[in-house]
Design a protein around this motif. Structure first.
Motif, PDB file in Angstrom:
ATOM      1  N   PHE A 122       3.714   1.978  51.687  1.00 51.48           N
ATOM      2  CA  PHE A 122       3.583   0.792  52.535  1.00 51.48           C
ATOM      3  C   PHE A 122       4.539  -0.339  52.152  1.00 51.48           C
ATOM      4  O   PHE A 122       4.616  -1.331  52.872  1.00 51.48           O
ATOM      5  N   HIS A 123       5.229  -0.212  51.036  1.00 57.71           N
ATOM      6  CA  HIS A 123       5.978  -1.361  50.523  1.00 57.71           C
ATOM      7  C   HIS A 123       7.474  -1.104  50.437  1.00 57.71           C
ATOM      8  O   HIS A 123       8.201  -1.839  49.763  1.00 57.71           O
ATOM      9  N   TYR A 131       4.706   2.937  55.999  1.00 55.77           N
ATOM     10  CA  TYR A 131       3.873   3.788  56.856  1.00 55.77           C
ATOM     11  C   TYR A 131       3.212   2.941  57.931  1.00 55.77           C
ATOM     12  O   TYR A 131       2.675   1.864  57.660  1.00 55.77           O
ATOM     13  N   ARG A 132       3.239   3.433  59.163  1.00 56.35           N
ATOM     14  CA  ARG A 132       2.590   2.759  60.284  1.00 56.35           C
ATOM     15  C   ARG A 132       1.703   3.768  60.995  1.00 56.35           C
ATOM     16  O   ARG A 132       2.158   4.822  61.420  1.00 56.35           O
ATOM     17  N   ILE A 135      -4.859   4.751  58.862  1.00 51.71           N
ATOM     18  CA  ILE A 135      -5.106   5.170  57.490  1.00 51.71           C
ATOM     19  C   ILE A 135      -6.300   6.122  57.504  1.00 51.71           C
ATOM     20  O   ILE A 135      -7.330   5.813  58.105  1.00 51.71           O
ATOM     21  N   THR A 141      -5.748   0.187  60.353  1.00 50.78           N
ATOM     22  CA  THR A 141      -4.280   0.160  60.324  1.00 50.78           C
ATOM     23  C   THR A 141      -3.714  -1.041  59.577  1.00 50.78           C
ATOM     24  O   THR A 141      -2.500  -1.178  59.481  1.00 50.78           O
ATOM     25  N   PRO A 143      -2.709  -2.968  56.369  1.00 48.88           N
ATOM     26  CA  PRO A 143      -2.465  -2.632  54.959  1.00 48.88           C
ATOM     27  C   PRO A 143      -2.813  -3.777  54.007  1.00 48.88           C
ATOM     28  O   PRO A 143      -1.953  -4.295  53.294  1.00 48.88           O
ATOM     29  N   GLN A 144      -4.077  -4.148  53.985  1.00 46.43           N
ATOM     30  CA  GLN A 144      -4.537  -5.214  53.105  1.00 46.43           C
ATOM     31  C   GLN A 144      -5.852  -4.805  52.442  1.00 46.43           C
ATOM     32  O   GLN A 144      -6.648  -4.049  53.018  1.00 46.43           O
ATOM     33  N   ALA A 185      -6.111   3.511  46.491  1.00 47.32           N
ATOM     34  CA  ALA A 185      -5.257   2.454  47.038  1.00 47.32           C
ATOM     35  C   ALA A 185      -4.682   1.619  45.904  1.00 47.32           C
ATOM     36  O   ALA A 185      -5.432   1.041  45.112  1.00 47.32           O
ATOM     37  N   THR A 193      -1.894  -7.129  49.052  1.00 51.34           N
ATOM     38  CA  THR A 193      -1.002  -6.298  49.860  1.00 51.34           C
ATOM     39  C   THR A 193      -1.037  -4.851  49.385  1.00 51.34           C
ATOM     40  O   THR A 193      -0.904  -4.570  48.195  1.00 51.34           O
ATOM     41  N   LEU A 194      -1.207  -3.942  50.335  1.00 54.55           N
ATOM     42  CA  LEU A 194      -1.264  -2.518  50.010  1.00 54.55           C
ATOM     43  C   LEU A 194       0.138  -1.989  49.732  1.00 54.55           C
ATOM     44  O   LEU A 194       1.059  -2.184  50.528  1.00 54.55           O
ATOM     45  N   ARG A 196       0.609   1.453  48.181  1.00 50.02           N
ATOM     46  CA  ARG A 196       0.638   2.907  48.343  1.00 50.02           C
ATOM     47  C   ARG A 196      -0.785   3.439  48.379  1.00 50.02           C
ATOM     48  O   ARG A 196      -1.677   2.925  47.705  1.00 50.02           O
TER      49      ARG A 196
END
Length: 204
Positions: A122-123, A131-132, A135, A141, A143-144, A185, A193-194, A196
């Motif tokens: 994700f980073h 990744y979009r 999940i 969806t 990423p937090q 996660a 912030t996510l 991976r």
């Protein structure tokens, strides 16, 4: 004669006066000036534009614990564009890893081609595009960390931020034991912030 010539020249000074057309038309000498309609014209209706639908792809957890030689696994890998680091497509030869940098997805397999781990990046690390998509496990969806907690509940395990002498600082991590797989996660040092997600079969 001289008097007539002078009179004619005097008339020429002021030009010829307008008169009726030689054809005998009764139309006015000057057409009336048309004034534009002060009311604004209504533009034609614009047909609604449908929002582009995001491509729906298969759940990546379906490949966990299965061989890369299986038809269903190969189909899912083609959806994400997964290939080996050498560029060989899935099924052509066994590999210990398969990458799709443009999708943010990575697979790891054992020596027999059994998929052991799925990574979602994700980073933008290691050249992967973020990744979009959905999940796995119904995590949504976003990423937090707060979004994952809202969708999955409190994690079964949690870890504190830590520092790696070679790789630098890492944020906290959470792990959920979900039906059929585990979701790990890893977050960035900001704690929210996510970075991976790691998906593994139960017991690994």
């Amino acid at each position: 004669m001289g008097f007539l010539e002078r009179r004619t020249r005097a008339d020429d000074r002021y030009g010829t006066k307008p008169g009726p057309a030689s054809s005998g038309s009764n139309e006015p000498l000057y057409a009336p000036r048309l004034h534009p309609d002060p009311r604004p014209s209504t533009p034609p209706p614009v047909p609604p534009v449908s929002e582009p639908r995001e491509e729906v792809r298969s759940d990546l957890t379906l490949v966990l614990g299965h061989s890369v030689l299986e038809d269903r696994v190969q189909q899912i890998c083609r959806e994400y564009g997964l290939v080996s680091p050498s560029g060989v497509t899935m099924g052509a030869a066994l590999s210990r890893s398969y990458l799709a940098r443009e999708s943010g997805v990575e697979l790891a397999a054992d020596a027999h081609g059994m998929v052991t781990t799925v990574f979602l990046h994700f980073h933008g690390d290691d050249g992967f595009i973020a990744y979009r998509g959905e999940i796995p496990g119904g995590a949504g969806t976003i990423p937090q960390r707060t979004a994952l907690w809202e969708r999955l509940g409190r994690p079964d395990e949690m870890g504190e931020p830590y520092h790696d002498r070679f790789l630098g600082d890492y944020g906290p991590w959470d792990r959920w034991m979900l039906p059929g797989f585990h979701l790990h996660a890893q977050f960035t040092p900001d704690g929210e912030t996510l970075a991976r997600i790691t998906l593994t079969p139960p017991g690994r």
